[in-house]
Design a protein around this motif. Structure first.
Motif, mmCIF file in Angstrom:
data_model
loop_
_atom_site.group_PDB
_atom_site.id
_atom_site.type_symbol
_atom_site.label_atom_id
_atom_site.label_comp_id
_atom_site.label_asym_id
_atom_site.label_seq_id
_atom_site.Cartn_x
_atom_site.Cartn_y
_atom_site.Cartn_z
ATOM 1 N N THR A 19 0.829 -1.190 0.000
ATOM 2 C CA THR A 19 0.000 0.000 0.000
ATOM 3 C C THR A 19 0.872 1.252 0.000
ATOM 4 O O THR A 19 1.981 1.251 0.532
ATOM 5 N N SER A 20 0.377 2.329 -0.607
ATOM 6 C CA SER A 20 1.104 3.576 -0.655
ATOM 7 C C SER A 20 0.617 4.507 0.437
ATOM 8 O O SER A 20 -0.469 4.342 0.967
ATOM 9 N N GLY A 91 4.715 3.881 -7.567
ATOM 10 C CA GLY A 91 3.399 3.402 -7.953
ATOM 11 C C GLY A 91 2.300 4.157 -7.242
ATOM 12 O O GLY A 91 2.511 4.787 -6.200
ATOM 13 N N SER A 93 -2.055 3.745 -6.162
ATOM 14 C CA SER A 93 -3.101 2.741 -6.027
ATOM 15 C C SER A 93 -4.433 3.399 -5.707
ATOM 16 O O SER A 93 -4.487 4.519 -5.183
ATOM 17 N N ASP A 117 -0.024 0.931 -16.262
ATOM 18 C CA ASP A 117 0.856 0.173 -15.373
ATOM 19 C C ASP A 117 2.266 0.124 -15.957
ATOM 20 O O ASP A 117 2.565 0.775 -16.969
ATOM 21 N N THR A 153 -1.619 -1.373 -9.781
ATOM 22 C CA THR A 153 -0.616 -0.374 -9.454
ATOM 23 C C THR A 153 -0.313 0.476 -10.673
ATOM 24 O O THR A 153 0.086 -0.050 -11.713
ATOM 25 N N VAL A 205 5.663 -3.711 -7.776
ATOM 26 C CA VAL A 205 5.498 -2.318 -7.369
ATOM 27 C C VAL A 205 6.652 -1.524 -7.956
ATOM 28 O O VAL A 205 7.824 -1.923 -7.834
#
Length: 256
Positions: A19-20, A91, A93, A117, A153, A205
């Motif tokens: 996760t970002s 990336g 999300s 992507d 992503t 990622v």
């Protein structure tokens, strides 16, 4: 933490979803005439905005009577096939959103925003028209907020403004694309049996390398590295040292 994937023959593949961190870019430091701008929120470049316009960016646009633009912003030409590009260093999300306005009095022009992507495959796109608004003030120019939800992503996004207005400005770009300097896990998205063993596949990622790890017991045995460091964008690994009938746990760790 992602949900475990139960499979036949292999007891369990442990998948951790990367996760970002959420971030908002207000463009307060955009430099007049530059053709690229690197946003650095914490000492690590999160995103890079770029244009093929040799005149570069401006920072001012429609003035104070706007609801979704708080100057400075990124202002540029609408004459190009791709007017603005944003590359996400780690990336992005879930969602990207931003405010924009266009240099026109007509409420018929807007922007197409496309997310791609790392393989240059289109993930999602949408079009948003700009209109005169009166959220807190009557806007001087047509404006809007574009919000794009997506899965997977995103490596980069393309802004394609309608050509006729001549100029655009964007501000307050927001999304889950903050930097991630620590190691973390990837989501294992599948496996395939082959004569020599089986192939693990994961969601890569941007900018992070991968290491496949194994444990025979989550309670009594720590995860140990099964593969060498696999450089981005590699997203699969063939496990040959354990049979498909072995009961064990696998995961893929990501690190810069």
């Amino acid at each position: 933490m992602g949900k475990p994937i139960i499979t036949t023959g292999i007891a369990c593949l442990i998948a951790f979803m990367a996760t970002s961190n959420a971030a908002v870019i207000t463009f307060d430091e955009v430099v007049q005439g530059e053709t690229s701008y690197a946003y650095d929120g914490d000492g690590i470049v999160d995103v890079v905005f770029s244009t093929l316009d040799p005149e570069g960016f401006n920072t001012s646009g429609p003035g104070p009577n706007m609801n979704f633009i708080n100057e400075p912003g990124i202002e540029g030409t609408t004459d190009l096939e791709v007017d603005l590009r944003v590359d996400f260093s780690f990336g992005a999300s879930s969602n990207v959103m931003f405010g924009f306005a266009m240099n026109t009095s007509q409420e018929v022009y807007g922007v197409t925003f496309e997310i791609y992507d790392h393989t240059d495959s289109l993930i999602a796109s949408t079009f948003q028209v700009a209109t005169l608004t009166n959220v807190t003030v009557d806007s001087s120019f047509p404006e809007a907020v574009l919000s794009l939800d997506f899965t997977g992503t995103a490596a980069y996004g393309l802004f394609k403004f309608d050509e006729e207005p001549g100029r655009y400005i964007i501000d307050n770009l927001e999304g889950a694309f903050g930097s991630r300097p620590e190691a973390q896990g990837a989501a294992i998205i599948g496996f395939a049996l082959v004569p020599e063993g089986f192939i693990l596949e994961w969601d890569p990622v941007v900018g992070l390398d991968a290491v496949v790890k194994r444990s025979s017991s989550l309670l009594y045995e720590p995860f140990t590295s099964l593969s060498p460091v696999l450089p981005y964008p590699q997203n699969s690994y063939t496990v040959t040292v354990h049979s498909a009938d072995s009961k064990c746990f696998y995961r893929v760790d990501l690190k810069p």
